[in-house]
Write a protein that holds these residues in place. Structure first.
Motif, PDB file in Angstrom:
ATOM      1  N   ALA A   1       1.940  -1.153 -11.290  1.00  0.00           N
ATOM      2  CA  ALA A   1       3.117  -0.389 -10.860  1.00  0.00           C
ATOM      3  C   ALA A   1       2.894   0.211  -9.484  1.00  0.00           C
ATOM      4  CB  ALA A   1       3.418   0.715 -11.869  1.00  0.00           C
ATOM      5  N   CYS A   2       1.697   0.693  -9.226  1.00  0.00           N
ATOM      6  CA  CYS A   2       1.370   1.235  -7.911  1.00  0.00           C
ATOM      7  C   CYS A   2       1.395   0.136  -6.848  1.00  0.00           C
ATOM      8  CB  CYS A   2       0.009   1.928  -7.937  1.00  0.00           C
ATOM      9  SG  CYS A   2      -0.002   3.439  -8.916  1.00  0.00           S
ATOM     10  N   ALA A   3       0.919  -1.046  -7.203  1.00  0.00           N
ATOM     11  CA  ALA A   3       0.928  -2.169  -6.267  1.00  0.00           C
ATOM     12  C   ALA A   3       2.363  -2.581  -5.933  1.00  0.00           C
ATOM     13  CB  ALA A   3       0.155  -3.351  -6.851  1.00  0.00           C
ATOM     14  N   ALA A   4       3.240  -2.571  -6.920  1.00  0.00           N
ATOM     15  CA  ALA A   4       4.643  -2.916  -6.677  1.00  0.00           C
ATOM     16  C   ALA A   4       5.309  -1.874  -5.787  1.00  0.00           C
ATOM     17  CB  ALA A   4       5.391  -3.043  -7.999  1.00  0.00           C
ATOM     18  N   SER A   5       5.051  -0.610  -6.044  1.00  0.00           N
ATOM     19  CA  SER A   5       5.613   0.454  -5.204  1.00  0.00           C
ATOM     20  C   SER A   5       5.081   0.364  -3.782  1.00  0.00           C
ATOM     21  CB  SER A   5       5.277   1.830  -5.788  1.00  0.00           C
ATOM     22  OG  SER A   5       5.884   2.002  -7.037  1.00  0.00           O
ATOM     23  N   ALA A   6       3.799   0.090  -3.655  1.00  0.00           N
ATOM     24  CA  ALA A   6       3.198  -0.051  -2.333  1.00  0.00           C
ATOM     25  C   ALA A   6       3.793  -1.233  -1.590  1.00  0.00           C
ATOM     26  CB  ALA A   6       1.685  -0.203  -2.451  1.00  0.00           C
ATOM     27  N   ALA A   7       4.052  -2.335  -2.295  1.00  0.00           N
ATOM     28  CA  ALA A   7       4.657  -3.505  -1.659  1.00  0.00           C
ATOM     29  C   ALA A   7       6.046  -3.171  -1.132  1.00  0.00           C
ATOM     30  CB  ALA A   7       4.730  -4.665  -2.645  1.00  0.00           C
ATOM     31  N   LEU A   8       6.815  -2.417  -1.896  1.00  0.00           N
ATOM     32  CA  LEU A   8       8.145  -2.007  -1.451  1.00  0.00           C
ATOM     33  C   LEU A   8       8.055  -1.107  -0.221  1.00  0.00           C
ATOM     34  CD1 LEU A   8      11.203  -1.963  -1.927  1.00  0.00           C
ATOM     35  CD2 LEU A   8      10.835   0.022  -3.398  1.00  0.00           C
ATOM     36  N   LEU A   9       7.138  -0.149  -0.241  1.00  0.00           N
ATOM     37  CA  LEU A   9       6.970   0.749   0.906  1.00  0.00           C
ATOM     38  C   LEU A   9       6.508  -0.005   2.150  1.00  0.00           C
ATOM     39  CD1 LEU A   9       5.369   3.827  -0.868  1.00  0.00           C
ATOM     40  CD2 LEU A   9       7.662   3.670   0.107  1.00  0.00           C
TER      41      LEU A   9
ATOM     42  N   GLU B   1      -1.942 -10.400  11.649  1.00  0.00           N
ATOM     43  CA  GLU B   1      -0.822  -9.608  11.141  1.00  0.00           C
ATOM     44  C   GLU B   1      -0.789  -9.616   9.614  1.00  0.00           C
ATOM     45  OE1 GLU B   1       3.861  -8.825  11.901  1.00  0.00           O
ATOM     46  OE2 GLU B   1       2.606  -9.738  13.423  1.00  0.00           O
ATOM     47  N   ILE B   2      -1.034 -10.771   9.018  1.00  0.00           N
ATOM     48  CA  ILE B   2      -1.067 -10.854   7.551  1.00  0.00           C
ATOM     49  C   ILE B   2      -2.203 -10.004   6.999  1.00  0.00           C
ATOM     50  CG2 ILE B   2      -1.532 -12.422   5.622  1.00  0.00           C
ATOM     51  CD1 ILE B   2       0.048 -14.547   7.219  1.00  0.00           C
ATOM     52  N   ALA B   3      -3.347 -10.059   7.631  1.00  0.00           N
ATOM     53  CA  ALA B   3      -4.487  -9.246   7.196  1.00  0.00           C
ATOM     54  C   ALA B   3      -4.170  -7.762   7.328  1.00  0.00           C
ATOM     55  CB  ALA B   3      -5.729  -9.600   8.007  1.00  0.00           C
ATOM     56  N   SER B   4      -3.501  -7.378   8.402  1.00  0.00           N
ATOM     57  CA  SER B   4      -3.139  -5.980   8.607  1.00  0.00           C
ATOM     58  C   SER B   4      -2.198  -5.483   7.510  1.00  0.00           C
ATOM     59  CB  SER B   4      -2.470  -5.823   9.979  1.00  0.00           C
ATOM     60  OG  SER B   4      -1.987  -4.524  10.144  1.00  0.00           O
ATOM     61  N   VAL B   5      -1.198  -6.279   7.188  1.00  0.00           N
ATOM     62  CA  VAL B   5      -0.254  -5.901   6.130  1.00  0.00           C
ATOM     63  C   VAL B   5      -0.970  -5.828   4.784  1.00  0.00           C
ATOM     64  CG1 VAL B   5       1.790  -6.668   4.846  1.00  0.00           C
ATOM     65  CG2 VAL B   5       1.775  -6.749   7.346  1.00  0.00           C
TER      66      VAL B   5
ATOM     67  N   VAL C   1      -4.121  -5.139   4.221  1.00  0.00           N
ATOM     68  CA  VAL C   1      -4.972  -3.941   4.195  1.00  0.00           C
ATOM     69  C   VAL C   1      -4.132  -2.695   3.954  1.00  0.00           C
ATOM     70  CG1 VAL C   1      -6.441  -2.464   5.633  1.00  0.00           C
ATOM     71  CG2 VAL C   1      -6.859  -4.917   5.547  1.00  0.00           C
ATOM     72  N   TRP C   2      -2.974  -2.589   4.633  1.00  0.00           N
ATOM     73  CA  TRP C   2      -2.092  -1.437   4.400  1.00  0.00           C
ATOM     74  C   TRP C   2      -1.606  -1.405   2.957  1.00  0.00           C
ATOM     75  CZ3 TRP C   2      -1.677   2.910   6.666  1.00  0.00           C
ATOM     76  CH2 TRP C   2      -1.913   3.025   8.025  1.00  0.00           C
ATOM     77  N   TRP C   3      -1.247  -2.576   2.427  1.00  0.00           N
ATOM     78  CA  TRP C   3      -0.766  -2.640   1.051  1.00  0.00           C
ATOM     79  C   TRP C   3      -1.856  -2.189   0.074  1.00  0.00           C
ATOM     80  CZ3 TRP C   3      -2.573  -6.264  -2.652  1.00  0.00           C
ATOM     81  CH2 TRP C   3      -1.921  -6.191  -3.875  1.00  0.00           C
ATOM     82  N   ALA C   4      -3.076  -2.676   0.264  1.00  0.00           N
ATOM     83  CA  ALA C   4      -4.175  -2.306  -0.631  1.00  0.00           C
ATOM     84  C   ALA C   4      -4.484  -0.815  -0.522  1.00  0.00           C
ATOM     85  CB  ALA C   4      -5.417  -3.133  -0.303  1.00  0.00           C
ATOM     86  N   ALA C   5      -4.517  -0.301   0.696  1.00  0.00           N
ATOM     87  CA  ALA C   5      -4.808   1.126   0.886  1.00  0.00           C
ATOM     88  C   ALA C   5      -3.719   1.990   0.260  1.00  0.00           C
ATOM     89  CB  ALA C   5      -4.946   1.428   2.374  1.00  0.00           C
ATOM     90  N   LEU C   6      -2.484   1.613   0.442  1.00  0.00           N
ATOM     91  CA  LEU C   6      -1.382   2.382  -0.136  1.00  0.00           C
ATOM     92  C   LEU C   6      -1.386   2.295  -1.662  1.00  0.00           C
ATOM     93  CD1 LEU C   6       0.956   4.179   0.637  1.00  0.00           C
ATOM     94  CD2 LEU C   6       2.357   2.142   0.926  1.00  0.00           C
ATOM     95  N   THR C   7      -1.750   1.140  -2.197  1.00  0.00           N
ATOM     96  CA  THR C   7      -1.858   0.997  -3.651  1.00  0.00           C
ATOM     97  C   THR C   7      -2.896   1.958  -4.212  1.00  0.00           C
ATOM     98  OG1 THR C   7      -1.197  -1.332  -3.580  1.00  0.00           O
ATOM     99  CG2 THR C   7      -2.441  -0.615  -5.509  1.00  0.00           C
ATOM    100  N   VAL C   8      -4.055   1.992  -3.603  1.00  0.00           N
ATOM    101  CA  VAL C   8      -5.125   2.880  -4.064  1.00  0.00           C
ATOM    102  C   VAL C   8      -4.715   4.340  -3.898  1.00  0.00           C
ATOM    103  CG1 VAL C   8      -7.502   3.617  -3.609  1.00  0.00           C
ATOM    104  CG2 VAL C   8      -6.937   1.183  -3.709  1.00  0.00           C
ATOM    105  N   LEU C   9      -4.045   4.661  -2.791  1.00  0.00           N
ATOM    106  CA  LEU C   9      -3.589   6.029  -2.553  1.00  0.00           C
ATOM    107  C   LEU C   9      -2.592   6.467  -3.622  1.00  0.00           C
ATOM    108  CD1 LEU C   9      -3.670   8.435  -0.524  1.00  0.00           C
ATOM    109  CD2 LEU C   9      -1.620   7.422   0.469  1.00  0.00           C
ATOM    110  N   LEU C  10      -1.615   5.619  -3.930  1.00  0.00           N
ATOM    111  CA  LEU C  10      -0.632   5.961  -4.968  1.00  0.00           C
ATOM    112  C   LEU C  10      -1.286   6.085  -6.340  1.00  0.00           C
ATOM    113  CD1 LEU C  10       2.334   3.637  -3.951  1.00  0.00           C
ATOM    114  CD2 LEU C  10       2.258   6.125  -3.776  1.00  0.00           C
ATOM    115  N   TRP C  11      -2.181   5.166  -6.644  1.00  0.00           N
ATOM    116  CA  TRP C  11      -2.865   5.200  -7.931  1.00  0.00           C
ATOM    117  C   TRP C  11      -3.731   6.453  -8.047  1.00  0.00           C
ATOM    118  CZ3 TRP C  11      -8.136   4.492  -9.306  1.00  0.00           C
ATOM    119  CH2 TRP C  11      -8.353   4.281 -10.660  1.00  0.00           C
ATOM    120  N   GLY C  12      -4.467   6.772  -6.994  1.00  0.00           N
ATOM    121  CA  GLY C  12      -5.317   7.970  -6.990  1.00  0.00           C
ATOM    122  C   GLY C  12      -4.504   9.241  -7.069  1.00  0.00           C
ATOM    123  N   ALA C  13      -3.374   9.306  -6.363  1.00  0.00           N
ATOM    124  CA  ALA C  13      -2.527  10.496  -6.412  1.00  0.00           C
ATOM    125  C   ALA C  13      -1.961  10.701  -7.813  1.00  0.00           C
ATOM    126  CB  ALA C  13      -1.396  10.370  -5.399  1.00  0.00           C
ATOM    127  N   GLY C  14      -1.588   9.614  -8.467  1.00  0.00           N
ATOM    128  CA  GLY C  14      -1.092   9.722  -9.832  1.00  0.00           C
ATOM    129  C   GLY C  14      -2.153  10.242 -10.781  1.00  0.00           C
TER     130      GLY C  14
END
Length: 72
Positions: free
Chosen positions: A38-46, A8-12, A14-27
């Protein structure tokens, strides 16, 4: 720590890292870059909001199952 907790920790993570890269790439793509931190913090909140919602959904489902079994 059990095997299930590690998974479960690994799953979370992986989602956090993927979302961080997605937010950073979209920006970058939209020419509104934000720092990776900043993208990592936003991803952690999401991810935290999503995990909380999933936990509430599972608790509600379990509560409904107990309630339905009790009424029979």
């Amino acid at each position: 720590m059990t095997r299930n907790n590690r998974a479960e920790i690994a799953s979370v993570a992986v989602w956090w890292a993927a979302l961080t890269v997605l937010l950073w790439g979209a920006g970058r793509l939209l020419d509104q870059p934000a720092s990776l931190a900043a993208c990592a913090a936003s991803a952690a909140l999401l991810v935290a909001c999503g995990e909380t919602g999933d936990w509430l959904r599972r608790r509600r489902r379990a509560w409904l199952a107990v309630r339905n079994n009790r009424d029979r």
